[in-house]
Design an enzyme around this catalytic site. Structure first.
Site, short mmCIF file in Angstrom:
data_model
loop_
_atom_site.label_atom_id
_atom_site.label_comp_id
_atom_site.label_asym_id
_atom_site.label_seq_id
_atom_site.Cartn_x
_atom_site.Cartn_y
_atom_site.Cartn_z
N ASP A 119 -29.36 77.44 -9.10
CA ASP A 119 -29.40 76.08 -9.95
C ASP A 119 -30.13 75.16 -9.24
O ASP A 119 -29.78 75.19 -7.84
CB ASP A 119 -28.09 75.99 -10.82
N ASP A 132 -24.70 76.51 -16.30
CA ASP A 132 -24.71 77.47 -15.77
C ASP A 132 -23.61 78.72 -15.63
O ASP A 132 -23.78 79.85 -15.23
CB ASP A 132 -24.56 77.13 -13.96
#
Length: 702
Positions: free
Chosen positions: A354, A571
């Site tokens: 990420d 996430d």
């Protein structure tokens, strides 16, 4: 010692949410407030494990202090009951289903140990199993708590606008097409589209974007995101159960349920080994009896066979290296939740990152100052004016501007007549001049005094727009500075890259043989700019949570063993879907930390390649130990079957092999094991890391 041991630190189970209906009514969860964590002793497995451990400790103490044998035997047998009834019951259930569970063999082995006087060994085995079950139940419960807590992000009520005025309703009762009012500072109650108003919305929980996003008529907004300083009228486009935040919870659950359960080597063969060992033990006992051997001799030979063939050394061949690696990683800032995870880390072939909060700090910083050529102002003068006006504002970009000014030691004058225009910027009077700082749309306002823009504009405005385009093409957020309605400068903001990011990316590329991939909800220009700086070549931007899951599964479909690294709620589904999920501990959300298989406690990215290298070394030690253990078992079993292996010698050989493989695995507890693993990252990417760690505004000025 007779033992059948399973993983002490269990593999993650999928979170359990009671039903789809639970997810479909977030307001009910929200009404209860933030989801409370289940207390430790509210978990039955935890209560039984603590009771068994306490009884074992008391019994062992009584035995060692010379207490009457009936006392410590009673305590240890009570330990058998409290810690062994549940695995025994599970084993019987498995037997009813025509499978032989290692739980049942564990109980049988513990009883057998007591039968030949090794009651302490049997009780210890019971305690290990009870503790393992308690840890597994705790991990499952904590994840379940976090999934429920996610649903509280969306507010429980909303202000619905009707022909008769405002009406407060439950957010779950909003229908598609309803018009809702979102006041400044409120969380948005439903996914929808802005029909009127302007504001900035912090939607990091959904998209992972570091900076609040300006929203005006026609823009999409998401339930659970935080409105800024302006009022918005939003047309509802999805029901509560279909909102993005609700779908995140569902994705986490589904990813856990569909993800194949991974096992250690001993678990993969336990069914066949258990059946084979039971059959062989019975054969060793029965066949000599049928051939006329004495009962005592047959029983002794079978018991000896059971001892030397028990997989203690095999279990210890697997567990100590992995547990030692877990302990070593934990001392150096990486919490690995299970031996299974430590084993899987070494198989990583591709790492997915990420962006915001993971490769970056998640805090905007001033990176560029561009005074207009004809403005006759210096960078310091621009920064002083902008920071003076921004000082009263709570916007993250305002805070970044003030920090940059303070780093340069600039004295900030007070701003009079301060005003904030949602979605546009702020304004005020500084040193007698009217100063505006805000979105590039203020350039039109500055050109026209706030009226509709004409077809042409001044040379200053044209220059400012060119600079805005330049700044945005670099993946930066552009902010215009105007004095007395004339543009004087353009500022560029960026999310600060972690200093060690480039070194970690380089080390991971060399370790896995392929460059990491960037999966982010941010826009492509910003993501590509960061990727170029730290050495990532593959970028997938503009991803919502379900898109990240799809990206992880696409990589797996290509044959990659993916390790996903992230920090935000958005996430969590991808972390659950990947074979290994790693969370950044500093700013990680509760759901993310619970879903992840490992946590980087100190937010140091260089520990990720180090822990992968440590895992690979642990796997090599495991293979060496398995060879040693298998060799000892083979020799002792053959000796017992074709010759006469004395029971004491069988026990000595069995325990000796157990000690050897145990000590070999514990070598990974030494600090040198981590230093050796870290050697894979030393010296990589030092130049890039140095560049990225410079103060952003200074770097731009140079």
């Amino acid at each position: 010692m007779i033992c059948y041991s399973r993983v002490l630190i269990p593999p993650r189970r999928c979170p359990v949410v009671s039903s789809t209906a639970t997810l479909s009514r977030p307001s009910a969860a929200a009404a209860r407030g933030p989801a409370a964590r289940t207390r430790l002793f509210a978990i039955p497995e935890m209560r039984w494990a603590v009771a068994a451990t306490a009884l074992f400790a008391l019994g062992l103490t009584a035995k060692l202090t010379g207490a009457p044998s009936w006392l410590w035997w009673s305590m240890l047998l009570a330990c058998y009951l409290t810690g062994g009834w549940e695995p025994g019951l599970e084993g019987l259930k498995a037997l009813r289903d025509k499978t032989l569970d290692v739980d049942l063999l564990m109980v049988a082995a513990a009883i057998g140990a007591a039968a030949i006087g090794q009651v302490v060994d049997g009780a210890l085995l019971i305690v290990i199993f009870a503790t393992s079950g308690a840890l597994e139940a705790l991990a499952t419960t904590r994840t379940e708590d976090s999934v429920r807590g996610l649903l509280t992000l969306a507010p429980d009520t909303a202000t619905r606008l009707t022909a008769d005025g405002e009406q407060t309703v439950a957010a779950a009762d909003l229908a598609v097409g309803d018009l809702v009012l979102v006041r400044p500072g409120d969380r948005i109650a439903a996914d929808g589209r802005v029909v009127d108003g302007a504001s900035e919305v912090d939607q990091a929980t959904i998209t992972g974007e570091a900076l609040p996003v300006d929203k005006s008529a026609g823009d999409e907004v998401f339930a659970g995101t935080l409105n800024g300083t302006g009022a918005l009228r939003v047309r509802v486009e999805r029901r509560a159960e279909d909102s993005v935040v609700a779908r995140i919870a569902v994705l986490v659950e589904e990813a856990g349920r569909t993800k194949a359960r991974t096992q250690l080597f001993i678990e993969k063969i336990e069914q066949r080994y258990s059946i084979g060992m039971v059959a062989a033990t019975l054969a060793v006992f029965v066949i000599p009896l049928l051939l006329g051997a004495a009962l005592r001799d047959s029983l002794l030979r079978a018991m000896t066979f059971m001892i030397v063939a028990s997989p203690c050394a095999v279990v210890l061949a697997t567990m100590p290296p992995l547990l030692a690696a877990i302990a070593t990683a934990g001392r150096h800032g990486v919490l690995v939740k299970s031996a299974v995870v430590m084993e899987q880390l070494g198989a990583t072939t591709r790492v997915a990152f990420d962006k915001t909060g993971t490769l970056t700090r998640g805090t905007p910083e001033l990176a560029e100052i561009h005074p207009l050529p004809d403005s006759q102002v210096t960078e310091d003068q621009v920064l002083r004016l902008a920071a003076a006006v921004e000082h009263p504002s709570e916007h993250p970009l305002a805070a970044a501007t003030v920090r940059a000014a303070r780093r340069r030691g600039l004295a900030l004058p007070a701003a009079a007549d301060f005003a904030a225009q949602p979605g546009r910027g702020v304004s005020g009077r500084v040193d007698g001049s009217f100063v505006r700082v805000g979105s590039p749309v203020v350039l039109t306002d500055g050109e026209t005094g706030g009226q509709t823009a004409p077809a042409s504009c001044s040379p200053q405005t044209s220059s400012a727009r060119e600079l805005v385009s330049l700044v945005q093409s670099r993946g930066r957020t552009a902010v215009a500075v105007l004095r007395d309605n004339e543009p004087i400068a353009v500022l560029g903001f960026t999310d600060q890259i972690r200093p060690e990011a480039a070194a970690a990316i380089t080390a991971l590329t060399e370790s896995t043989g392929s460059a990491p991939v960037l999966l982010t909800g941010d826009n492509h220009a910003t993501a590509a700019q960061l990727a170029r700086q730290i050495g990532i070549t593959e970028v997938r931007a503009g991803l919502l949570p379900h898109d990240k899951v799809a990206a992880v599964r696409a990589l797996q479909a290509d044959g990659e063993r993916v390790t996903m690294v992230g920090d935000g709620i958005n996430d969590a589904p991808a972390l659950a879907a990947a074979p290994v999920g790693i969370a950044m501990g500093g700013a990680g959300s509760d759901l993310t930390l619970q879903t992840a298989d490992a946590i980087v406690v100190r937010d140091d990215l260089t520990t990720i390649p180090a822990v992968i290298a440590l895992s690979r070394r642990a796997r090599r030690v495991v293979l060496a130990n398995l060879a040693i253990a298998a060799g000892f078992i083979a020799i002792l079993v053959v000796w017992d079957l074709v010759g006469h292996l004395p029971l004491p010698l069988g026990v000595a050989g069995h325990e000796g092999s157990t000690v050897i493989v145990g000590l070999n695995g514990l070598r990974l507890l030494r600090s040198s094991a981590w230093r050796r693993a870290q050697g894979h990252t030393t010296g990589h990417g030092s130049h890039a890391a140095s560049d990225s760690s410079r103060p952003p505004a200074t770097a731009a000025a140079s």
